[in-house]
Design a protein around this motif. Structure first.
Motif, PDB file in Angstrom:
ATOM      1  N   PRO A  25       2.607  14.940  -3.549  1.00 40.42           N
ATOM      2  CA  PRO A  25       3.519  13.911  -3.022  1.00 40.42           C
ATOM      3  C   PRO A  25       3.175  12.493  -3.474  1.00 40.42           C
ATOM      4  CG  PRO A  25       2.864  15.403  -1.269  1.00 40.42           C
ATOM      5  CD  PRO A  25       2.036  15.757  -2.480  1.00 40.42           C
ATOM      6  N   ALA A  26       1.911  12.256  -3.844  1.00 45.81           N
ATOM      7  CA  ALA A  26       1.486  10.924  -4.280  1.00 45.81           C
ATOM      8  C   ALA A  26       1.842  10.642  -5.740  1.00 45.81           C
ATOM      9  CB  ALA A  26      -0.015  10.764  -4.078  1.00 45.81           C
ATOM     10  N   ALA A  27       2.213  11.659  -6.500  1.00 43.28           N
ATOM     11  CA  ALA A  27       2.547  11.471  -7.922  1.00 43.28           C
ATOM     12  C   ALA A  27       3.682  10.460  -8.055  1.00 43.28           C
ATOM     13  CB  ALA A  27       2.951  12.799  -8.554  1.00 43.28           C
ATOM     14  N   VAL A  47      -0.727   1.141  -4.450  1.00 44.61           N
ATOM     15  CA  VAL A  47      -0.325   2.441  -3.923  1.00 44.61           C
ATOM     16  C   VAL A  47       0.832   2.207  -2.958  1.00 44.61           C
ATOM     17  CG1 VAL A  47      -1.035   4.400  -2.487  1.00 44.61           C
ATOM     18  CG2 VAL A  47      -2.650   3.390  -4.114  1.00 44.61           C
ATOM     19  N   LYS A  48       1.901   2.968  -3.142  1.00 46.58           N
ATOM     20  CA  LYS A  48       2.982   2.972  -2.156  1.00 46.58           C
ATOM     21  C   LYS A  48       2.666   4.123  -1.206  1.00 46.58           C
ATOM     22  CE  LYS A  48       7.161   1.651  -3.030  1.00 46.58           C
ATOM     23  NZ  LYS A  48       7.283   0.503  -2.151  1.00 46.58           N
ATOM     24  N   THR A  49       2.356   3.800   0.042  1.00 45.89           N
ATOM     25  CA  THR A  49       1.927   4.810   1.005  1.00 45.89           C
ATOM     26  C   THR A  49       3.071   5.765   1.334  1.00 45.89           C
ATOM     27  OG1 THR A  49       2.534   3.538   2.962  1.00 45.89           O
ATOM     28  CG2 THR A  49       0.322   3.153   2.043  1.00 45.89           C
ATOM     29  N   ALA A  50       2.734   6.839   2.039  1.00 49.44           N
ATOM     30  CA  ALA A  50       3.729   7.821   2.454  1.00 49.44           C
ATOM     31  C   ALA A  50       4.791   7.194   3.355  1.00 49.44           C
ATOM     32  CB  ALA A  50       3.049   8.986   3.160  1.00 49.44           C
ATOM     33  N   THR A  51       4.429   6.088   4.030  1.00 47.12           N
ATOM     34  CA  THR A  51       5.394   5.405   4.907  1.00 47.12           C
ATOM     35  C   THR A  51       6.125   4.261   4.202  1.00 47.12           C
ATOM     36  OG1 THR A  51       3.676   3.928   5.760  1.00 47.12           O
ATOM     37  CG2 THR A  51       4.076   5.982   6.975  1.00 47.12           C
ATOM     38  N   GLY A  52       5.835   4.076   2.893  1.00 43.87           N
ATOM     39  CA  GLY A  52       6.555   3.072   2.114  1.00 43.87           C
ATOM     40  C   GLY A  52       5.903   1.711   2.018  1.00 43.87           C
ATOM     41  N   GLU A  53       4.727   1.552   2.576  1.00 42.78           N
ATOM     42  CA  GLU A  53       4.009   0.275   2.504  1.00 42.78           C
ATOM     43  C   GLU A  53       3.325   0.136   1.150  1.00 42.78           C
ATOM     44  OE1 GLU A  53       0.400  -2.016   4.908  1.00 42.78           O
ATOM     45  OE2 GLU A  53       0.925   0.029   5.435  1.00 42.78           O
ATOM     46  N   ASP A  54       3.334  -1.048   0.561  1.00 43.93           N
ATOM     47  CA  ASP A  54       2.615  -1.314  -0.684  1.00 43.93           C
ATOM     48  C   ASP A  54       1.222  -1.836  -0.348  1.00 43.93           C
ATOM     49  OD1 ASP A  54       4.618  -0.667  -2.606  1.00 43.93           O
ATOM     50  OD2 ASP A  54       5.671  -2.501  -2.036  1.00 43.93           O
ATOM     51  N   VAL A  55       0.194  -1.179  -0.916  1.00 45.04           N
ATOM     52  CA  VAL A  55      -1.196  -1.535  -0.634  1.00 45.04           C
ATOM     53  C   VAL A  55      -1.931  -1.729  -1.958  1.00 45.04           C
ATOM     54  CG1 VAL A  55      -3.362  -0.779   0.432  1.00 45.04           C
ATOM     55  CG2 VAL A  55      -1.180  -0.203   1.501  1.00 45.04           C
ATOM     56  N   MET A  56      -2.658  -2.820  -2.073  1.00 46.99           N
ATOM     57  CA  MET A  56      -3.493  -3.062  -3.246  1.00 46.99           C
ATOM     58  C   MET A  56      -4.839  -2.373  -3.005  1.00 46.99           C
ATOM     59  SD  MET A  56      -4.551  -6.608  -5.149  1.00 46.99           S
ATOM     60  CE  MET A  56      -5.224  -7.330  -3.684  1.00 46.99           C
ATOM     61  N   VAL A  57      -5.330  -1.665  -4.046  1.00 47.08           N
ATOM     62  CA  VAL A  57      -6.559  -0.884  -3.916  1.00 47.08           C
ATOM     63  C   VAL A  57      -7.495  -1.209  -5.072  1.00 47.08           C
ATOM     64  CG1 VAL A  57      -7.511   1.447  -3.888  1.00 47.08           C
ATOM     65  CG2 VAL A  57      -5.309   0.997  -2.816  1.00 47.08           C
ATOM     66  N   GLU A  84      -2.029   8.317   2.491  1.00 50.58           N
ATOM     67  CA  GLU A  84      -1.665   9.024   3.730  1.00 50.58           C
ATOM     68  C   GLU A  84      -1.650   8.156   4.976  1.00 50.58           C
ATOM     69  OE1 GLU A  84      -4.379  12.314   3.785  1.00 50.58           O
ATOM     70  OE2 GLU A  84      -3.203  13.421   2.281  1.00 50.58           O
ATOM     71  N   ARG A  85      -2.032   6.897   4.874  1.00 47.98           N
ATOM     72  CA  ARG A  85      -2.072   6.068   6.076  1.00 47.98           C
ATOM     73  C   ARG A  85      -0.716   5.648   6.569  1.00 47.98           C
ATOM     74  NH1 ARG A  85      -3.222   0.069   4.501  1.00 47.98           N
ATOM     75  NH2 ARG A  85      -2.838  -0.077   6.660  1.00 47.98           N
TER      76      ARG A  85
END
Length: 85
Positions: A25-27, A47-57, A84-85
């Motif tokens: 699902p993360a692909a 990373v675009k999380t499973a809930t649609g949030e954009d997170v810098m990693v 997954e958060r």
């Protein structure tokens, strides 16, 4: 920003991340840049999380042999946790 993000490899689809997170699902939801030197392993991007949030990693590790499986396993664990958060 869109131009920069589009220049990064997509996990599971292209570049140095083609074989990571395939059939997952993360692909296609992680735009990242990898980096390896002897004793150093790193990955950074968005990373675009499973809930649609954009997170810098950013994950950077150093130590003997970390540029091989140990560093990649650490990166994948952090990326999975963020997704997954």
């Amino acid at each position: 920003m869109p131009e920069f993000i589009s220049s990064l490899a997509l996990a599971g689809l292209d570049g140095t991340l083609r074989s990571r997170f395939e059939d997952d699902p993360a692909a296609g939801r992680m735009h990242l840049k990898t980096g390896f030197l002897e004793g150093v392993s790193s990955i950074a991007g968005y990373v675009k999380t499973a809930t649609g949030e954009d997170v810098m990693v950013v994950v950077m590790a150093n130590g003997p042999g970390v540029q091989w499986s140990t560093g990649i396993e650490l990166q994948d664990a952090v990326l999975r946790w963020v997704f997954e958060r």
